[in-house]
Structures are given as C-alpha cells and as structure tokens.
Scaffold this active site. Structure first.
Site, mmCIF file in Angstrom:
data_model
loop_
_atom_site.group_PDB
_atom_site.id
_atom_site.type_symbol
_atom_site.label_atom_id
_atom_site.label_comp_id
_atom_site.label_asym_id
_atom_site.label_seq_id
_atom_site.Cartn_x
_atom_site.Cartn_y
_atom_site.Cartn_z
ATOM 1 N N HIS A 118 0.802 -1.190 -0.032
ATOM 2 C CA HIS A 118 -0.020 -0.087 -0.116
ATOM 3 C C HIS A 118 0.820 1.170 -0.104
ATOM 4 O O HIS A 118 1.914 1.263 0.623
ATOM 5 C CB HIS A 118 -0.803 -0.026 1.206
ATOM 6 C CG HIS A 118 -0.446 -0.065 2.566
ATOM 7 N ND1 HIS A 118 0.286 1.001 3.211
ATOM 8 C CD2 HIS A 118 -0.044 -1.027 3.393
ATOM 9 C CE1 HIS A 118 0.773 0.483 4.241
ATOM 10 N NE2 HIS A 118 0.636 -0.717 4.259
ATOM 11 N N ASP A 119 0.119 2.236 -0.613
ATOM 12 C CA ASP A 119 0.976 3.566 -0.806
ATOM 13 C C ASP A 119 2.441 3.683 -1.482
ATOM 14 O O ASP A 119 3.056 4.695 -1.217
ATOM 15 C CB ASP A 119 1.087 4.455 0.749
ATOM 16 C CG ASP A 119 -0.296 4.126 1.227
ATOM 17 O OD1 ASP A 119 -1.137 5.159 0.662
ATOM 18 O OD2 ASP A 119 -0.598 3.481 2.179
ATOM 19 N N GLY A 136 5.111 -0.897 2.644
ATOM 20 C CA GLY A 136 4.173 0.205 2.439
ATOM 21 C C GLY A 136 4.949 1.397 2.334
ATOM 22 O O GLY A 136 6.008 1.609 2.894
#
Length: 258
Positions: A118-119, A136
C-alpha cells in the site's frame, strides 16, 4: 476479446481491444485502457486504474485491500500507467489514508512474484526483478532497477537511475545514479553502465562520480560531505538532484564504502 469463462462486472470500464482471458475476475469500479491484455486467473479489485497497452500475466492480484491493520475501508486506488508489464503472480495493494493510492508508472516491468504494498509510488521505467518485496510507503524514482529477492523496508526512497543488487535488504534511502550492494547495503559505485545506456554523456557521468567521491570517499561524515559538494564542486542540475535527495531523506541514506 473477453472470454466467456471470465467474470467481468458490468460496471467495469474497458477500453478498445482489451483482451480478458479465461478465469479472470474483474470487479466493479475498474478502468482498463485500450489494447491492454489481461491473462488468465487474474483478479482485479475495485478502485484499480490500468493504462493502455499493458500486459498482466496469470495469477496476478491487483487492487486488493492493504495488509494494514489500520485500514478502515476508506476509498483508495491502484493506478498503473501505460505500457507496463506485470508478470506472473504479482500482487499490488490499494493505498491507505497516507496517500490514498498506490502507483506504478509507465513502461515498468514487474517480474514474477513481486509484491507492491500500500501507498508505494513507482515512477516510470522502473524494473523490479523476481520476488522483490516492497513494504508500504516505498518510493522508487524513474529508471531505478532492483534485482531479484531484494526487500525494502517501509518509507524508504530509491532515487533515479539507481541499481540495487539482488537479495539486498533496503533499510535506508538510496540516492540517485548509484549502484548499491553488499550487506549491510553499501554504495558500490556510480551506475555508469546504466547511465550510458540512457544517453548520459561522459562529462555528466564524471560530474556524478565527482559528487559521490567527495561525499563518500573524501569525507567520513555525510553532513561534511554535502557541504563539500555544495561549496567545492561546480556542477549542473545533476549535482543538485543528489543534494536535494539526501537533504530531504527522513530515513538516512546508505553508507559509503568501508
């Protein structure tokens, strides 16, 4: 172009000449650009945006919710650029409230079993070899290459045209234009071969070499090395890119040669 054995939501938006092979599932709120090929047994979750002329190979999972216990179901996305190849069993997770998106740029190659958490933000022309794992919030700039089985800790940044050796543990930021290898991860020289392949002149490469020689070889302290680079070396935007990257680093950069 869409197999009868595929499951494609009526609320997904597919461009012209998109091919979807058997046993693939494409959920609602997915946008796929023209001429993209989605192989068999691929799963594409809501919030995924895929550009034109991409190739996604069997077993890949894109846009699934992040493996972050803080995730509360907020609306986030995965954004993939044009002409990017995603090989077998790659996983790319949606963003969280940090950036609200995970991004893979144009002309990237993610080889088999790569994981992009994520991200993460990947620039253009990035290559991640087999089994690379990104935690992440990792940021990778244009033309960076990471060899197989390397793993990046959360929030690290990898600069433009950097080359990271296989099986590396990336715990700190890697400045632009360099090679990084060994354990612990260490400056291993300027990425001269890669730079020449991308059109850098000998003078430009020498300027970069002078910057890193001053930073890592002639000084044993990053702060003093940066001051010397700024005050003692003439240079172009290339020098400034290195300075700006290091000064903006939150994690600190990898160390110079022993």
């Amino acid at each position: 172009m869409i197999s009868n054995l595929a499951s494609v939501s009526k609320d997904a938006q597919l461009g012209q000449n998109v091919k979807v092979e058997p046993f693939t599932t494409i959920y609602e709120d997915v946008v796929i650009g023209n001429n993209t090929v989605i192989g068999p047994n691929v799963t594409i979750y809501p919030g995924t945006r895929i550009g034109e002329d991409c190739e996604i190979y069997p077993g890949s999972v894109i846009g699934v919710i992040p493996q972050d216990l803080k995730f509360g179901g907020e609306y986030t996305t995965v954004e993939i650029g044009n002409n990017t190849k995603i090989r077998e069993c790659v996983t790319i997770h949606r963003g969280t409230t940090d950036k609200f998106k995970t991004v893979v740029g144009d002309n990237c190659l993610l080889m088999g079993y790569v994981h992009v958490a994520h991200d993460c933000i990947l620039g253009n022309n990035v290559i991640l070899a087999n089994y690379v794992g990104l935690s992440g919030h990792v940021e990778i700039d244009d033309f960076a290459i990471i060899e197989g089985k390397a793993a990046a800790q959360q929030f690290v940044k990898i600069g433009k045209h950097a080359f990271v050796g296989g099986a590396s543990l990336i715990r700190k930021d890697i400045p632009p234009f360099i090679r990084a290898a060994r354990e612990p991860l260490t400056f291993a020289g300027v990425n001269a071969i890669g730079l020449r392949r991308r059109g850098f002149t000998d003078d430009q490469i020498k300027e970069i070499e002078d910057v890193y020689r001053t930073l890592f070889v002639l000084n044993n302290n990053v702060t003093k090395g940066l001051d010397a680079v700024e005050n003692e070396l003439k240079g172009t935007d290339l020098k400034q890119q290195v300075i700006d990257f290091i000064r903006s680093s939150d994690k600190g950069i990898i160390r110079g040669p022993l």
